[in-house]
Design an enzyme around this catalytic site. Structure first.
Site, short mmCIF file in Angstrom:
data_model
loop_
_atom_site.label_atom_id
_atom_site.label_comp_id
_atom_site.label_asym_id
_atom_site.label_seq_id
_atom_site.Cartn_x
_atom_site.Cartn_y
_atom_site.Cartn_z
N GLU A 149 0.82 -1.22 0.00
CA GLU A 149 0.00 0.00 0.00
C GLU A 149 0.85 1.28 0.00
O GLU A 149 0.74 2.12 0.89
CB GLU A 149 -0.97 -0.01 1.19
N GLU A 305 -6.61 -7.76 -1.17
CA GLU A 305 -7.13 -7.77 0.21
C GLU A 305 -8.60 -7.38 0.23
O GLU A 305 -9.01 -6.45 -0.46
CB GLU A 305 -6.39 -6.76 1.10
N GLU A 353 -4.44 -4.13 14.71
CA GLU A 353 -5.31 -4.86 13.80
C GLU A 353 -5.91 -6.13 14.42
O GLU A 353 -6.42 -6.98 13.70
CB GLU A 353 -4.56 -5.18 12.49
N PHE A 355 -8.57 -6.54 15.93
CA PHE A 355 -10.00 -6.66 15.66
C PHE A 355 -10.32 -6.74 14.17
O PHE A 355 -11.47 -6.75 13.77
CB PHE A 355 -10.77 -5.49 16.28
N HIS A 356 -9.27 -6.73 13.35
CA HIS A 356 -9.52 -6.87 11.91
C HIS A 356 -9.94 -8.31 11.62
O HIS A 356 -9.31 -9.25 12.08
CB HIS A 356 -8.26 -6.52 11.11
#
Ligand SMILES: [Zn+2]
Length: 671
Positions: A149, A305, A353, A355-356
């Site tokens: 990214e 993703e 992340e 909780f991703h």
């Protein structure tokens, strides 16, 4: 076209290094159950594989690669250069970025390297080369994934020097630069390249989003995009020394503003991107981004993703509803994806992340809703096999998307702060989406002759050669739709003198004398010849006809009666100029007549509330029929009696689809 991969890659980001080895074994068992066949590894492992300046340690990565190779995975191997190791920042503080406020950062975060730091460049190039030397001949490595990214900006002294070199190459003389940036304004003339500084909060930036000198700031955007792209090509070339043919990509981010993705795509073997719609993102907006990503190379892309269910970084991280992830995945394939990959395969124990969403939740078992849905999709994709790989999306309509315009339009000070680029493009895209008319998102230098209709909303910056290209396209019979805030500036953000819309004036057959800005609570009316009145606002161009005919005029204010929408016949084609932001009804009215006259055909010849998209392979057409609406709607009658590839059931007459249901119909192409 020839597909890049031998199967639909189904998997995603996998970080076994965060787990003990017993878990790896468990992962392999569970992933096999879910039909996962691909893993993206080594995305953020720089500190692990290079623990100091002098030492590399690939032992753990060797084990991961060996395990995945044994299990016949298609490995997407990342180069790990998107987050700096602590030792590097400590020893060489110059590798860290300097932000918009001029503050040099310390160790921390990610996407944190100065792209113009020679030290960073040396270490990143070496690492990419070492990885390719070690793993490049492994046939299970299906794709290289450079960094992650790419994005952000740096305003350090290295970037300042590199910017001056970039400018010298572009302008040759300081006089040319002063002219391009109109530096007589505010007495900003410079006499030496060393007097030029980067446009941030310490100089000509006005907040992060505005600038006193758009010419300077747009050049900085171009330079920054080029700087990061040079990091990409540097690693790519380092890999190519050892691995001549494995495809190389990096994951893009849809309509992300800072990077000119059309320029980037030229350097990439295949486009990949990360799709993270919010709970309230319109499905048309996601579809538009897919079409843009496909448009970058005019070829199928990778979905690198998406989350199986939840994000962690949005304001409200809603769960994907049952069936939603599946429907979203098929929409992605419908618009041109040849892979479906998740972030991530197993949910992290810690870090921001945790909780991703992931294929395997913290509970660590397969008896979860998300795992079952991932498995169902995996089984279906296995059934689809190679059928759709490499197939094309064909369109008769092109919508122009251009990063220079994106930057310039949004930097400009006035007439309204509410004019935003992506939203305006989306308003036009949505019209076609709702009619199931296929659209290609195209660059400003596309071959327009491939399309019956070209839509170029807010074509604010008209660069050299564009006037001629558009005039030729229309003269040869094409239909061009353009809008307010078009034809205003050249590539340095200086106004095309002689009246708006500058180089498009002759083509559009109108002169825009003034531009009114309307606050959200202020509205005008567009009044059509048949008496229909629809609402308009945001901006209102006050125009005079110079050969064009008036399609709708304003209904209020001191410019009531002046044209709001016009049509000009030019050669064998026509140009529509829409001088204000129309509401849906008004826009539909105009676009309907344009589409009808230009003989643009929707994907199927009957109206439906469902999204229908076609991909075409050598021997078949694949119709993806998807319901993203709250209601239950009938499958279009034209599919009655045909077989849904997924369920292998015949579609019955009057059969309906609930929200997030999908059907895929394959029609053989008769030779
Ligand atoms: Zn820098």
């Amino acid at each position: 076209m020839e597909p890049t991969f031998q199967r639909i890659l189904y998997g995603g980001d996998y970080n076994p290094n965060q787990w003990s080895r017993e878990i790896w074994t468990e992962d392999m068992r569970m992933f096999q159950d879910a039909r996962i066949n691909s893993a993206t590894i080594n995305v953020f492992s720089w500190a692990k594989i290079q623990p100091s300046e002098e030492t590399y340690d690939f032992s753990e990565l060797d084990d991961i690669v060996d395990m995945l190779s044994r299990e016949n995975y298609d490995i997407v191997l990342a180069t790990s250069t998107a987050a700096l190791p602590a030792w590097m920042v400590k020893r060489y503080p110059e590798v860290a970025r300097t932000d918009y406020e001029g503050v040099r950062h310390k160790f921390g975060g990610r996407h944190n390297a100065c792209p113009n730091s020679p030290v960073f460049q040396k270490f990143a190039r070496n690492l990419a080369g070492k990885l390719a030397e070690r793993y490049g001949s492994n046939k299970h490595v299906a794709c290289w994934h450079i960094s992650n990214e790419y994005g952000g900006e740096c305003y350090c002294e290295h970037c300042t020097s590199a910017f001056r070199v970039w400018l010298r190459k572009k302008y040759k003389t300081i006089e040319a630069l002063n002219k391009a940036w109109n530096m007589e304004f505010w007495g900003h003339l410079v006499y030496d390249w060393d007097e030029i500084v980067l446009p941030n909060a310490l100089s000509d930036g006005i907040g992060y989003n505005k600038t006193a000198f758009a010419g300077l700031s747009i050049d900085y955007c171009r330079f920054n995009s080029d700087s990061l792209l040079a990091n990409f090509t540097m690693e790519r070339d380092a890999i190519r020394e050892f691995d001549k043919d494995t495809p190389i990509t990096t994951n893009l981010m849809g309509t992300y503003k800072a990077l000119d993705y059309f320029k980037w795509a030229k350097e990439m073997d295949i486009v990949s991107w990360d799709n993270y719609p919010s709970y309230n993102t319109p499905w048309s907006s996601t579809a538009m981004r897919h079409d843009l990503m496909r448009g970058l190379k005019g070829a199928p892309f990778m979905l690198m993703e998406q989350t199986p269910s939840q994000q962690n970084w949005q304001r409200y991280n809603s769960l994907k509803r049952p069936g939603q992830m599946r429907a979203q995945s098929y929409q992605t394939v419908a618009h041109g994806a040849d892979t479906i990959q998740f972030f991530q395969l197993r949910r992290s124990v810690g870090g921001c992340e945790k909780f991703h969403g992931a294929v395997i939740a913290h509970a660590g078992i397969e008896d979860t809703r998300v795992f079952r849905e991932v498995k169902q999709l995996g089984q279906e994709l296995e059934k689809l096999g190679t059928m759709t790989l490499g197939s094309e999306n064909k369109a008769e309509v092109g919508i122009v998307f251009d990063w220079d315009n994106y930057w310039a339009l949004e930097y400009t000070s006035g007439p309204s702060e509410d004019i935003t680029y992506v939203n305006t493009i989306h308003q036009y895209y949505k019209y076609f989406y709702e009619k199931n008319i296929a659209v290609d998102m195209v660059p400003v230098d596309a071959d327009f002759s491939n399309y019956k209709v070209i839509v170029a909303p807010v074509l604010y910056m008209v660069k050299q050669g564009m006037k001629e290209a558009l005039e030729k396209y229309v003269a040869d019979g094409g239909v061009l739709v353009t809008t307010y805030m078009s034809g205003i500036v050249d590539e340095s953000d200086n106004v095309h003198l002689g009246g708006y819309p500058g180089p498009l004036r002759k083509l559009a057959g109108v002169w825009v004398e003034e531009i009114d800005a309307l606050a959200p609570e202020q509205k005008n009316k567009a009044v059509f010849a048949d008496g229909t009145k629809t609402e308009c606002g945001l901006v209102c161009d006050l125009m005079h006809l110079e050969g064009a005919e008036c399609i709708a005029k304003y209904g209020a204010d001191f410019y009531a009666g002046m044209p709001a929408v016009t049509k000009n016949t030019f050669g064998n084609g026509a140009v529509y100029y829409i001088g204000t932001r129309l509401d849906t009804e008004g826009l539909n009215k105009i676009m309907n007549s344009i589409v009808e006259k230009a003989l643009v055909a929707p994907v199927i010849d009957e109206p439906t509330e469902l999204e229908v998209v076609v991909r075409t392979s050598k021997d078949a057409e694949f119709y993806f029929i998807m319901n993203f609406k709250d209601g239950e709607y009938p499958v279009p009658a034209c599919f009655t009696g045909e077989t849904d590839v997924l369920s292998e059931k015949k579609i019955e007459s009057g059969e309906t689809m609930k929200k997030y249901e999908v059907r895929i119909v394959r029609r053989a192409i008769s030779k």
